[in-house]
Design a protein around this motif. Structure first.
Motif, PDB file in Angstrom:
ATOM      1  N   SER A  61       0.973  -1.451   0.185  1.00 50.82           N
ATOM      2  CA  SER A  61       0.204   0.064  -0.168  1.00 50.82           C
ATOM      3  C   SER A  61       0.835   1.213  -0.122  1.00 50.82           C
ATOM      4  O   SER A  61       2.065   0.883   0.375  1.00 50.82           O
ATOM      5  CB  SER A  61      -1.095  -0.126   0.912  1.00 50.82           C
ATOM      6  OG  SER A  61      -1.986   1.598   1.288  1.00 50.82           O
ATOM      7  N   ARG A  62       0.409   2.670  -0.803  1.00 49.46           N
ATOM      8  CA  ARG A  62       1.580   2.978  -1.041  1.00 49.46           C
ATOM      9  C   ARG A  62       0.291   4.805  -1.138  1.00 49.46           C
ATOM     10  O   ARG A  62       0.197   4.729  -2.246  1.00 49.46           O
ATOM     11  CB  ARG A  62       2.419   3.444  -1.494  1.00 49.46           C
ATOM     12  CG  ARG A  62       3.267   2.149  -1.202  1.00 49.46           C
ATOM     13  CD  ARG A  62       4.347   2.931   0.497  1.00 49.46           C
ATOM     14  NE  ARG A  62       5.238   2.605   0.238  1.00 49.46           N
ATOM     15  CZ  ARG A  62       5.363   1.498   1.193  1.00 49.46           C
ATOM     16  NH1 ARG A  62       4.200   0.866   1.180  1.00 49.46           N
ATOM     17  NH2 ARG A  62       6.413   0.140   1.263  1.00 49.46           N
ATOM     18  N   PRO A  63      -0.011   5.120  -0.211  1.00 50.27           N
ATOM     19  CA  PRO A  63      -1.322   6.721  -1.194  1.00 50.27           C
ATOM     20  C   PRO A  63      -0.443   7.336  -1.552  1.00 50.27           C
ATOM     21  O   PRO A  63       0.396   7.821  -1.227  1.00 50.27           O
ATOM     22  CB  PRO A  63      -1.824   6.308   0.350  1.00 50.27           C
ATOM     23  CG  PRO A  63      -1.647   5.427   1.479  1.00 50.27           C
ATOM     24  CD  PRO A  63      -0.468   4.820   1.060  1.00 50.27           C
ATOM     25  N   SER A  64      -0.696   8.037  -2.458  1.00 53.97           N
ATOM     26  CA  SER A  64       0.027   9.424  -3.017  1.00 53.97           C
ATOM     27  C   SER A  64      -0.801  10.442  -2.470  1.00 53.97           C
ATOM     28  O   SER A  64      -1.518  10.764  -2.992  1.00 53.97           O
ATOM     29  CB  SER A  64      -0.170   8.881  -4.348  1.00 53.97           C
ATOM     30  OG  SER A  64       0.355  10.358  -5.013  1.00 53.97           O
ATOM     31  N   ARG A  68      -3.499  11.111  -4.511  1.00 53.10           N
ATOM     32  CA  ARG A  68      -4.822  10.621  -3.731  1.00 53.10           C
ATOM     33  C   ARG A  68      -5.175   9.926  -4.188  1.00 53.10           C
ATOM     34  O   ARG A  68      -6.509   9.627  -4.677  1.00 53.10           O
ATOM     35  CB  ARG A  68      -5.268  11.916  -3.736  1.00 53.10           C
ATOM     36  CG  ARG A  68      -5.806  13.250  -3.797  1.00 53.10           C
ATOM     37  CD  ARG A  68      -4.939  13.336  -2.365  1.00 53.10           C
ATOM     38  NE  ARG A  68      -6.365  13.287  -1.467  1.00 53.10           N
ATOM     39  CZ  ARG A  68      -6.652  13.640   0.020  1.00 53.10           C
ATOM     40  NH1 ARG A  68      -5.451  14.114   0.663  1.00 53.10           N
ATOM     41  NH2 ARG A  68      -7.398  13.444   0.940  1.00 53.10           N
ATOM     42  N   ASP A  70      -4.313   5.748  -4.517  1.00 53.35           N
ATOM     43  CA  ASP A  70      -2.917   4.047  -3.748  1.00 53.35           C
ATOM     44  C   ASP A  70      -2.883   3.671  -4.600  1.00 53.35           C
ATOM     45  O   ASP A  70      -3.612   2.321  -5.000  1.00 53.35           O
ATOM     46  CB  ASP A  70      -3.459   3.639  -2.234  1.00 53.35           C
ATOM     47  CG  ASP A  70      -2.778   2.269  -1.678  1.00 53.35           C
ATOM     48  OD1 ASP A  70      -2.135   2.192  -2.727  1.00 53.35           O
ATOM     49  OD2 ASP A  70      -2.557   2.166  -0.742  1.00 53.35           O
ATOM     50  N   LYS A  73      -3.282  -0.022  -4.303  1.00 53.59           N
ATOM     51  CA  LYS A  73      -4.939  -1.064  -3.740  1.00 53.59           C
ATOM     52  C   LYS A  73      -5.446  -0.782  -5.163  1.00 53.59           C
ATOM     53  O   LYS A  73      -6.664  -1.926  -5.168  1.00 53.59           O
ATOM     54  CB  LYS A  73      -4.738  -0.229  -2.457  1.00 53.59           C
ATOM     55  CG  LYS A  73      -4.217  -0.379  -1.461  1.00 53.59           C
ATOM     56  CD  LYS A  73      -4.117  -2.133  -0.737  1.00 53.59           C
ATOM     57  CE  LYS A  73      -3.490  -2.119   0.694  1.00 53.59           C
ATOM     58  NZ  LYS A  73      -3.305  -4.016   0.812  1.00 53.59           N
ATOM     59  N   ASP A  74      -5.373   0.495  -5.571  1.00 53.95           N
ATOM     60  CA  ASP A  74      -6.756   0.954  -6.041  1.00 53.95           C
ATOM     61  C   ASP A  74      -6.114  -0.351  -8.046  1.00 53.95           C
ATOM     62  O   ASP A  74      -7.603  -0.265  -8.568  1.00 53.95           O
ATOM     63  CB  ASP A  74      -5.880   2.373  -6.949  1.00 53.95           C
ATOM     64  CG  ASP A  74      -7.116   3.255  -5.768  1.00 53.95           C
ATOM     65  OD1 ASP A  74      -7.400   2.985  -4.606  1.00 53.95           O
ATOM     66  OD2 ASP A  74      -6.579   4.941  -5.742  1.00 53.95           O
ATOM     67  N   SER A 305       1.031   5.345  -9.728  1.00 54.86           N
ATOM     68  CA  SER A 305       0.307   6.313  -8.982  1.00 54.86           C
ATOM     69  C   SER A 305      -1.092   7.090 -10.359  1.00 54.86           C
ATOM     70  O   SER A 305      -2.101   7.308 -10.590  1.00 54.86           O
ATOM     71  CB  SER A 305       0.556   7.257  -8.293  1.00 54.86           C
ATOM     72  OG  SER A 305       0.957   6.622  -7.159  1.00 54.86           O
TER      73      SER A 305
END
Length: 325
Positions: A61-64, A68, A70, A73-74, A305
Motif C-alpha cells: 500500500s502506498r497512498p500518493s 490522492r 493508492d 490498492k486501486d 499512481s
C-alpha cells in the motif's frame, strides 16, 4: 523468485507465477542483467534494490499525496519475480525477457520491468510491440545517452544499442521515438546522422533548459500518440544529475533533478496511454545511501499512481490544494 537479494516482491504486492498469470492491471518483472554494460557493472542487483528501497512497511500500500490514489490498492498490481538472465548467455536471457513481457501484455496488463542495464529495453519494448503491433508503439525515453550505437565492443547487444535494435527490427518507428535529457560527449556525428535519418526527436539538455521541460514534454506527447496505439516509457536513472543519482554505470553531469524526473514521469503516465514501462541502470555498488534506488522506487510509484489516477477518470490539477484533489 528473485535472483539476487531477499526474495521479496515490490513493496509487498502479491506474488504471481508467469505460467499462470492472474487477472491484473500491472505485472512487475525483474531483469537482473548487466551483461551489456560498457563501463561500470552492478545493475544485476538493481531489481532487488528497487523492490525494497523504502522506509515504509512492505505492506502493498502506498497512498500518493499528490494524486490522492493508492496505486498498489486501486490497481491490481502483482510481482512475477525475476527473469533468469545469466550474462554468459545474454541472447537466451533477452529472449526469455521478451517472451515474459509479451505474455504479460497479451493479458491486457501493463508490464513494468525493473532493470538491469538498458540493454533490456530492446526485449521489453519488442514484447509490447508483439502484442500491439510492430510500428504501433511509440517510445518516450529518458536518458543521458541516445543508446543508438551499432556495433560496440564487437557486439550488437549492449546498453548503448537497444534503441537502434528496436528501430532496425521494425518494432518501433524512428519517427515516434522521443528522447529526453541527452547530454555529454556521445554519440558522434555518424550516429547522429543515422538518428536524423530515422526521424528521431531528441531533446538535449540545452534545449530543455532554454525552452523548459514542460514545453518539451507537451510537444513530445503530441508526437507519441500520433498513429500509435500505446506508449512505452523507458527511464534510465542517469537522466538525473549524478549528484542526485550516483548509483549508475555511466554517470554524466548536468542532468535533470530528481524532482523534474518524478514530475515528468507522472505527466507521462497520467496523460499518455502507457503500454509498458522499464526503469533501468540502478547500480547499487556505486550508490551512496541508496539515493538512486530510492529515486527509482519512486519513479515506479509515480508511474503506477498516475496510471491509477488516469483510470479513475476525474481531472487532476497540481495547482489545486492538496485536500481538494
Amino acid at each position: 523468485m528473485t535472483m539476487f537479494g531477499p526474495d521479496i516482491t515490490f513493496l509487498g504486492v502479491p506474488r504471481c507465477d508467469l505460467a499462470a498469470l492472474p487477472d491484473a492491471d500491472v505485472v512487475i518483472l525483474g531483469a537482473p542483467f548487466d551483461g551489456g554494460t560498457s563501463h561500470r557493472p552492478g545493475t544485476r542487483f538493481g531489481p532487488s534494490a528497487i523492490r525494497q528501497a523504502c522506509y515504509l512497511p512492505q505492506d502493498g500500500s502506498r497512498p500518493s499525496l499528490a494524486l490522492r490514489v493508492d496505486a498498489l490498492k486501486d490497481l491490481r498490481v502483482v510481482d512475477a519475480g525475476d527473469i533468469t538472465m545469466y550474462a554468459p548467455s545474454a541472447e537466451a536471457g533477452l529472449r526469455a525477457l521478451e517472451d515474459a513481457v509479451f505474455a504479460v501484455a497479451a493479458t491486457g496488463a501493463i508490464p513494468v520491468v525493473l532493470g538491469g542495464d538498458h540493454t533490456i529495453a530492446w526485449p521489453d519494448a519488442t514484447g509490447v510491440a508483439r502484442q500491439l503491433g510492430f510500428g504501433r508503439v511509440s517510445m518516450v525515453h529518458f536518458d543521458a545517452h541516445a543508446d543508438t550505437g551499432d556495433v560496440e565492443f564487437g557486439s550488437l547487444i549492449g546498453h548503448g544499442q537497444p534503441m537502434r535494435r528496436l528501430i532496425e527490427s521494425g518494432a518501433l518507428r524512428g519517427d515516434r521515438f522521443l528522447q529526453i535529457g541527452l547530454r555529454g560527449y556521445w554519440p558522434g556525428p555518424e550516429t547522429l546522422d543515422w538518428m536524423a535519418a530515422q526521424g528521431m526527436r531528441s531533446y538535449e539538455m540545452s534545449e530543455i533548459v532554454a525552452r523548459g521541460l514542460d514545453e518539451c514534454l507537451t510537444e513530445a506527447f503530441a508526437t507519441a500518440v500520433d498513429e500509435c496505439d500505446g506508449v512505452f516509457l523507458s527511464v534510465d536513472v542517469d537522466v538525473v544529475d549524478p549528484g542526485m543519482a550516483p548509483g549508475t554505470g555511466t554517470p554524466e553531469p548536468g542532468g535533470l533533478t530528481s524532482r523534474q524526473l518524478l514530475d515528468a514521469v507522472r505527466r507521462c503516465c497520467y496523460e499518455l496511454p502507457i503500454a509498458g514501462v522499464d526503469v533501468v541502470e540502478v547500480s547499487p555498488p556505486y550508490d551512496h545511501a541508496e539515493i538512486t534506488a530510492y529515486l527509482a522506487n519512486r519513479v515506479v510509484l509515480e508511474a503506477l499512481s498516475a496510471i491509477a489516477r488516469r483510470r479513475r477518470g476525474d481531472p487532476w490539477d497540481p495547482r489545486r490544494p492538496l485536500l481538494d484533489r
